[in-house]
Design a protein around this motif. Sequence first.
Motif, short mmCIF file in Angstrom:
data_model
loop_
_atom_site.label_atom_id
_atom_site.label_comp_id
_atom_site.label_asym_id
_atom_site.label_seq_id
_atom_site.Cartn_x
_atom_site.Cartn_y
_atom_site.Cartn_z
N ARG A 279 32.03 55.10 31.49
CA ARG A 279 33.12 55.42 32.40
C ARG A 279 33.11 56.92 32.65
NH1 ARG A 279 35.45 53.12 27.74
NH2 ARG A 279 36.19 54.67 26.28
N SER B 181 38.79 51.67 39.38
CA SER B 181 40.14 51.30 38.96
C SER B 181 41.11 51.67 40.07
CB SER B 181 40.50 52.05 37.68
OG SER B 181 41.85 51.79 37.33
N ARG B 182 41.93 50.74 40.48
CA ARG B 182 42.85 51.00 41.58
C ARG B 182 44.21 50.38 41.28
NH1 ARG B 182 42.69 45.59 44.80
NH2 ARG B 182 41.43 44.43 43.34
N ARG C 202 50.62 48.12 38.70
CA ARG C 202 49.61 48.01 37.64
C ARG C 202 48.22 48.21 38.24
NH1 ARG C 202 53.16 42.95 35.80
NH2 ARG C 202 54.68 44.12 34.56
N ARG C 203 47.24 48.32 37.38
CA ARG C 203 45.91 48.66 37.85
C ARG C 203 44.94 47.49 37.67
NH1 ARG C 203 45.88 54.03 38.94
NH2 ARG C 203 43.64 54.02 39.29
N ALA C 204 43.95 47.43 38.53
CA ALA C 204 42.90 46.42 38.43
C ALA C 204 41.58 47.07 38.83
CB ALA C 204 43.21 45.24 39.33
N LEU C 205 40.50 46.38 38.61
CA LEU C 205 39.17 46.88 38.95
C LEU C 205 38.66 46.23 40.23
CD1 LEU C 205 37.34 46.90 35.48
CD2 LEU C 205 38.16 48.87 36.77
N THR D 256 51.91 45.88 42.42
CA THR D 256 52.87 45.83 41.32
C THR D 256 52.96 47.15 40.58
OG1 THR D 256 51.08 45.06 39.88
CG2 THR D 256 52.45 43.38 40.95
N MET E 160 47.56 48.24 41.93
CA MET E 160 47.94 47.07 42.71
C MET E 160 49.34 47.28 43.26
SD MET E 160 45.27 45.13 42.32
CE MET E 160 45.66 43.39 42.55
N TYR F 100 38.22 36.40 37.36
CA TYR F 100 37.38 36.81 38.49
C TYR F 100 36.53 35.63 38.94
CZ TYR F 100 38.22 41.68 37.08
OH TYR F 100 38.80 42.88 36.76
N TYR G 147 45.77 38.18 37.53
CA TYR G 147 45.78 38.95 36.31
C TYR G 147 47.15 38.89 35.67
CZ TYR G 147 47.91 42.75 39.06
OH TYR G 147 48.72 43.51 39.87
N PHE H 51 33.61 53.26 36.80
CA PHE H 51 32.94 52.66 35.65
C PHE H 51 31.60 52.05 36.09
CE2 PHE H 51 36.82 52.56 33.08
CZ PHE H 51 37.79 52.67 34.07
N GLN I 62 49.52 41.03 32.65
CA GLN I 62 49.61 42.18 31.75
C GLN I 62 50.39 41.86 30.49
OE1 GLN I 62 47.69 44.50 32.45
NE2 GLN I 62 47.95 45.44 34.44
N ASP J 37 41.30 50.18 31.33
CA ASP J 37 40.38 49.59 32.27
C ASP J 37 39.05 49.19 31.63
OD1 ASP J 37 41.82 51.93 34.35
OD2 ASP J 37 42.03 49.78 34.63
N GLY K 36 29.49 40.28 44.12
CA GLY K 36 30.10 40.89 42.95
C GLY K 36 31.25 40.05 42.43
N LEU K 37 32.19 40.70 41.75
CA LEU K 37 33.33 40.02 41.16
C LEU K 37 34.57 40.26 42.03
CD1 LEU K 37 31.33 40.62 38.71
CD2 LEU K 37 33.37 40.46 37.28
N PHE L 181 35.06 45.69 42.00
CA PHE L 181 33.64 45.75 41.67
C PHE L 181 32.80 45.83 42.93
CE2 PHE L 181 33.23 44.95 37.12
CZ PHE L 181 34.50 44.52 36.80
N GLN M 263 50.17 38.14 38.07
CA GLN M 263 50.19 38.62 39.44
C GLN M 263 48.97 38.14 40.19
OE1 GLN M 263 52.84 40.22 40.43
NE2 GLN M 263 53.71 40.49 38.38
N GLN N 20 37.34 46.52 30.28
CA GLN N 20 37.56 45.09 30.21
C GLN N 20 36.44 44.42 29.43
OE1 GLN N 20 38.57 43.32 34.00
NE2 GLN N 20 40.03 44.94 34.46
N LEU O 113 38.81 39.60 42.13
CA LEU O 113 39.94 39.32 41.26
C LEU O 113 40.79 38.18 41.81
CD1 LEU O 113 41.52 40.28 38.73
CD2 LEU O 113 42.80 41.80 40.28
N TYR P 200 42.46 38.70 32.79
CA TYR P 200 42.07 38.66 34.20
C TYR P 200 41.17 37.46 34.46
CZ TYR P 200 43.01 43.63 33.30
OH TYR P 200 43.56 44.82 32.90
#
Lengths: 112, 114
Positions: free
Chosen positions: A49, A90-91, A97-100, A95, A93, B35, B48, A34, B50, B101, B42-43, A102, B56, B103, B45, B33
């Motif tokens: 994206r 996007s990757r 689940r996915r996170a970004l 768990t 985790m 950050y 987060y 993205f 869900q 994704d 940058g940012l 940057f 988590q 956000q 994490l 989330y």
Amino acid sequence: AQRVTQPEKLLSVFKGAPVELKCNYSYSGSPELFWYVQYSRQRLQLLLRHISRESIKGFTADLNKGETSFHLKKPFAQEEDSAMYYCALSRPMDTGRRALTFGSGTRLQVQP
Amino acid sequence: DGGITQSPKYLFRKEGQNVTLSCEQNLNHDAMYWYRQDPGQGLRLIYYSQIVNDFQKGDIAEGYSVSREKKESFPLTVTSAQKNPTAFYLCASSILSGAPDTQYFGPGTRLTVL
């Protein structure tokens, strides 16, 4: 480990010149990438994206898996393009689940 | 703009104090989330979530805590255990289906430790 690299902290161009903001990634799976943008005094927002293969505000970005790159391009820069640009990956985790993740961002300055 | 609000915009804290940053969204998003944004980095994490009552750790959770008692709210507490809390904090949300994704970000809170 997943990583996003934006090698340029600042990119300065003149109005009407082509722009290329570089983004390289490190990821063993199939990447989802993205570009986010933050204009002055505005919130960070999604620009585009790669799965959409769209052009937003004249910007495009092509995923090059061979070079692990996702560079953002625009043929003719406008002054209103001046902003901070972040590449994100996007990757998954632990768990599931996915996170970004940057990159550190590139500030684009378009001079008149 | 709108949809995600963060308060306060600026926050000052003395060393040793805990402080809570607010994040509220009315987008009916499941995921939220936090950050941290530092110059040149940058940012990153922090935490987060869900779904409600589930959250988590992200990449830099040490010294932070969160709760998710309501879908709309995801407050972040910066505890005295956080060694370098001065930073810009951004909250974001996303839907889980469709384009999970994508956000949406709040305006941010700038925390300064005195």
